[in-house]
Design an enzyme around this catalytic site. Structure first.
Site, PDB file in Angstrom:
ATOM      1  N   ARG A   1      24.641  81.015  16.080  1.00 34.44           N
ATOM      2  CA  ARG A   1      23.530  81.967  16.209  1.00 34.44           C
ATOM      3  C   ARG A   1      23.463  82.960  15.057  1.00 34.44           C
ATOM      4  NH1 ARG A   1      20.316  81.636  21.151  1.00 34.44           N
ATOM      5  NH2 ARG A   1      21.398  80.105  22.407  1.00 34.44           N
TER       6      ARG A   1
ATOM      7  N   TYR B   1      30.604  85.851  24.454  1.00 34.19           N
ATOM      8  CA  TYR B   1      29.541  85.177  23.720  1.00 34.19           C
ATOM      9  C   TYR B   1      28.137  85.446  24.273  1.00 34.19           C
ATOM     10  CZ  TYR B   1      27.901  81.741  20.373  1.00 34.19           C
ATOM     11  OH  TYR B   1      27.299  81.141  19.294  1.00 34.19           O
TER      12      TYR B   1
ATOM     13  N   HIS C   1      10.851  84.296  30.663  1.00 32.87           N
ATOM     14  CA  HIS C   1      11.563  83.736  29.506  1.00 32.87           C
ATOM     15  C   HIS C   1      10.515  83.237  28.505  1.00 32.87           C
ATOM     16  CE1 HIS C   1      14.805  80.600  28.113  1.00 32.87           C
ATOM     17  NE2 HIS C   1      14.825  81.676  27.369  1.00 32.87           N
TER      18      HIS C   1
ATOM     19  N   LYS D   1      19.860  88.109  28.963  1.00 37.01           N
ATOM     20  CA  LYS D   1      19.553  87.255  30.118  1.00 37.01           C
ATOM     21  C   LYS D   1      19.871  87.958  31.441  1.00 37.01           C
ATOM     22  CE  LYS D   1      18.568  83.890  27.280  1.00 37.01           C
ATOM     23  NZ  LYS D   1      17.170  83.537  27.048  1.00 37.01           N
TER      24      LYS D   1
ATOM     25  N   SER E   1      15.547  76.809  26.862  1.00 38.47           N
ATOM     26  CA  SER E   1      16.384  77.202  25.732  1.00 38.47           C
ATOM     27  C   SER E   1      16.376  76.140  24.643  1.00 38.47           C
ATOM     28  CB  SER E   1      17.824  77.408  26.203  1.00 38.47           C
ATOM     29  OG  SER E   1      17.849  78.336  27.240  1.00 38.47           O
TER      30      SER E   1
ATOM     31  N   CYS F   1      14.076  75.058  22.582  1.00 39.05           N
ATOM     32  CA  CYS F   1      12.909  74.186  22.404  1.00 39.05           C
ATOM     33  C   CYS F   1      12.003  74.733  21.310  1.00 39.05           C
ATOM     34  CB  CYS F   1      12.105  74.082  23.695  1.00 39.05           C
ATOM     35  SG  CYS F   1      12.792  72.928  24.864  1.00 39.05           S
TER      36      CYS F   1
ATOM     37  N   ARG G   1      26.402  80.045  26.899  1.00 37.62           N
ATOM     38  CA  ARG G   1      26.277  80.570  28.250  1.00 37.62           C
ATOM     39  C   ARG G   1      26.948  79.605  29.226  1.00 37.62           C
ATOM     40  NH1 ARG G   1      21.927  79.964  30.143  1.00 37.62           N
ATOM     41  NH2 ARG G   1      20.692  79.043  28.494  1.00 37.62           N
TER      42      ARG G   1
ATOM     43  N   ASP H   1      11.821  85.610  22.870  1.00 33.32           N
ATOM     44  CA  ASP H   1      12.618  85.070  23.986  1.00 33.32           C
ATOM     45  C   ASP H   1      12.217  85.595  25.359  1.00 33.32           C
ATOM     46  OD1 ASP H   1      14.777  83.348  24.789  1.00 33.32           O
ATOM     47  OD2 ASP H   1      16.021  85.105  25.125  1.00 33.32           O
TER      48      ASP H   1
HETATM   49  C1  OXD Z   1      18.816  80.878  25.668  1.00 35.18           C
HETATM   50  C2  OXD Z   1      18.853  81.928  24.630  1.00 35.18           C
HETATM   51  O1  OXD Z   1      19.833  80.212  25.899  1.00 35.18           O
HETATM   52  O2  OXD Z   1      17.806  82.519  24.381  1.00 35.18           O
HETATM   53  O3  OXD Z   1      17.750  80.698  26.272  1.00 35.18           O
HETATM   54  O4  OXD Z   1      19.932  82.198  24.091  1.00 35.18           O
HETATM   55 MN    MN Z   2      16.253  82.096  25.777  1.00 40.34          MN
END
Ligand code: OXD
Ligand code: MN
Length: 597
Positions: free
Chosen positions: A377, A209, A238, A218, A260, A262, A69, A285
């Site tokens: 991913r 991406y 989130h 998002k 993100s 974690c 991102r 998520d």
């Molecule tokens: C993030 C994802 O970056 O879920 O939070 O991809």
């Molecule tokens: Mn996320």
């Protein structure tokens, strides 16, 4: 097809600007998914993985300049600058539309424009929302098939009059007649991920991406939905959602907001080490939460798949993700084994003797670089997760008993803290902080405040977002609100070793929370909240030293005092839109710390 005039006009207008060679309406069928796979393989974007190793799965490598991102290229184009707030990039919507229109002008030449009607949330659920993404990327179509509900069933719910979030996406690489296509077309010079919250539109240009391109995730489910949620009195967060069952069969539902990378996916699919306890997954998520008629917050997972970080995912760290991704999945920027399977750092205890890295170069152990990109991913249907909860698609959602916040903090923050009440919980959510990871472009390992893990995802002024949280807390009887917790699995000792084993052992903290919700587990008041008494945390069978436990479960008032100026500094960001209740919370914290020894 549809007779929804608004949708027909949207497609016509955008096609007139982008000038694709063809328009294709997605029906959401398996045949269509297979067609996208074939298109990607033919174009050199993807290769089929060995069928005996990973059936019905493809392997994709992106352009090295398009791997995460791009927060610095992400804009909230609200009509009024102050509505985007200090933590978002703002641009005037008219100016941005002008800039983007010239970029989108002819950007789909030589390509197909795919029309993807999608539902965020179970199709037809009163909590779900519909969007339509127009894209020139078959990779996006395939991923949206997994991550959302797509196609005719969505058009049926939309009907002739229904409204929808308008999404426009182009990789920004028109195809000239005589020139070959790139394996991963994108536009390295011009990337824009733009949100128009007032008109519920998303225009994304130049990147193919993840969160830049799969607009349901998002862009829609967090940035636009957070604005809708503010206006309509619900929450778009989130957060993972999990179902926890104790040995007697009693159930509580927990949501958890973590920045993100974690470990939300790992926590959502955890295999408890305490006999008799069970974790099942609802989402990993995003959570949309709305009050039910019973006055309780009920959560749905607006997504239908997992777009999980691959490196570090193994049978040990997340067995269920490994099993879920064992077939019918898409792998992006992982490494490729000679047998035609994927590999990434941390997948196996022993590294393979040789693989091809994500940049198509030979890789061998000790060669000095990683084989997979750190933000590689897997995209996998949620239904393939062995521990998906049977009610994961309940259109009414599940009642939330507890909300967790957390981040990666090597120092200061204890293993788990219970907030005194909703207002205090909102305060601790607002000061969530974490050391940065590879999920977003930028430096790794720096401390960043990430309120409610929403910093990159809140579509409006974060000060107003905090007020919205406080308002939600007043919309029902306080006894019906979820309890709020702050957890930190990442505390280290003076040598830099993790003090807590993490992963599956986090179930011990979940158990404590479960029993707190039931009014059973003991806690002690500290200046920052309630902590477990050492006996109330089930550590049976766990090899952890008394000293480590002591460090994990104490609040050092001296250390905490050093956090207060950092909190105040963080709060200056929000100016006069910071709720006054938060200044009050800081004052109360200071008073409690002053009294502590
Ligand atoms: C993030 C994802 O970056 O879920 O939070 O991809
Ligand atoms: Mn996320």
């Amino acid at each position: 097809m549809t007779r929804n005039q608004k949708l027909l006009e949207f497609v016509e207008q955008m096609a007139a600007m982008c000038r694709p060679d063809r328009i294709y309406w997605c029906d959401g069928t398996e045949e269509e998914y297979q067609l996208m796979m074939r298109l990607m393989v033919q174009a050199g974007t993807a290769i089929w993985m060995d069928h005996s190793k990973r059936p019905n799965s493809i392997y994709v490598r992106s352009d090295p300049l398009d791997v995460a991102r791009v927060e610095d290229r992400t804009f909230i184009c609200s009509v009024r600058r102050e509505d985007a707030g200090p933590t978002n990039n703002w641009a005037d919507p008219m100016d941005m539309k002008r800039t983007l229109s010239s970029l989108f002008d002819g950007s789909m030449r030589g390509r197909t424009m795919f029309v993807i009607p999608y539902s965020m949330g179970p199709t037809g659920s009163h909590i779900a929302k519909i969007g339509v993404e127009l894209t020139d990327s078959p990779y996006v179509v395939a991923n949206m098939h997994i991550m959302t509900r797509v196609g005719n069933k969505v058009l049926e719910v939309l009907g002739e009059e229904g409204d929808f979030v308008r999404g426009l996406h182009s990789v920004g690489a028109p195809l000239e007649k005589s020139a070959p296509d790139a394996p991963w077309p994108c536009n390295a010079q011009h990337k824009y991920i733009c949100h128009f919250p007032d008109t519920r539109e998303i225009w994304s240009f130049g990147s193919g991406y993840g969160g830049n391109a799969l607009l349901g995730k998002k862009c829609h489910a967090l940035r636009i939905a957070s604005v809708q949620a503010r206006d309509e009195g619900w929450m778009a967060e989130h957060m993972l959602i999990l179902k926890l069952t104790n040995p007697e069969g009693r159930v509580h539902y927990l949501t958890g907001a973590f920045p993100s990378a974690c470990g939300k996916t790992n926590l959502a699919m955890l295999v408890p080490t305490i006999p008799g306890w069970k974790v099942e997954t609802i989402g990993d998520d995003i959570a949309w939460m709305k009050f039910g008629t019973d006055g309780r917050l009920r959560a749905i997972n607006p997504e239908a798949g997992f777009f999980g970080v691959a490196p570090g995912t193994s049978m040990k760290t997340n067995l269920n993700a490994i099993l879920a991704a064992s077939h019918s999945s898409i792998f992006t920027n992982c490494a490729l084994t000679p047998e035609g399977d994927v590999w990434w750092e941390g997948m196996t205890e022993e590294e393979p003797p040789e693989v091809m890295d994500w940049l198509r170069r030979p890789w061998y152990p000790g060669c000095g670089r990683t084989a997979a990109h750190p933000n590689a991913r897997f995209t996998t249907p949620a239904a393939q997760c062995p521990v998906i909860a049977p009610e994961w698609e309940d259109p009414d959602g599940v009642p939330v008993d507890a909300i967790l916040f957390g981040g990666r903090r090597g120092q200061v923050i204890p293993l788990v803290t219970e907030a005194f009440d909703w207002q205090h919980g909102t305060f601790i959510g607002s000061i969530t902080s974490s050391e940065t990871t590879a999920a977003a472009a930028g430096k790794v390992g720096q401390l960043r405040r990430d309120p409610m893990a929403m910093l990159p995802f809140c579509g409006y002024h974060m000060g107003d977002y905090f007020s919205h949280w406080l308002k939600i807390g007043e919309m029902t009887d306080p006894s019906l609100l979820p309890r709020i917790y702050y957890v930190n699995w990442f505390r280290r000792d003076s040598q830099g070793h993790f003090l807590w084993p993490g992963y599956a052992e986090n179930c011990r903290v979940l158990k404590w929370i479960f029993e707190r919700v039931d009014g059973k587990a003991q806690a002690i008041d500290t200046p920052i909240g309630r902590l477990p008494t050492p006996e109330s945390l089930d550590l049976s069978g766990l090899d952890i030293s008394a000293a480590a436990l002591q460090e994990l479960l104490t609040v050092d008032a001296g250390e905490m005092r050093t956090e207060v100026p950092l909190i105040k500094e963080h709060y200056t960001t929000f100016g006069d839109r910071l709720p006054k209740e938060f200044n009050e919370q800081v004052k109360l914290l200071e008073e409690r710390l002053a009294k502590a020894v």
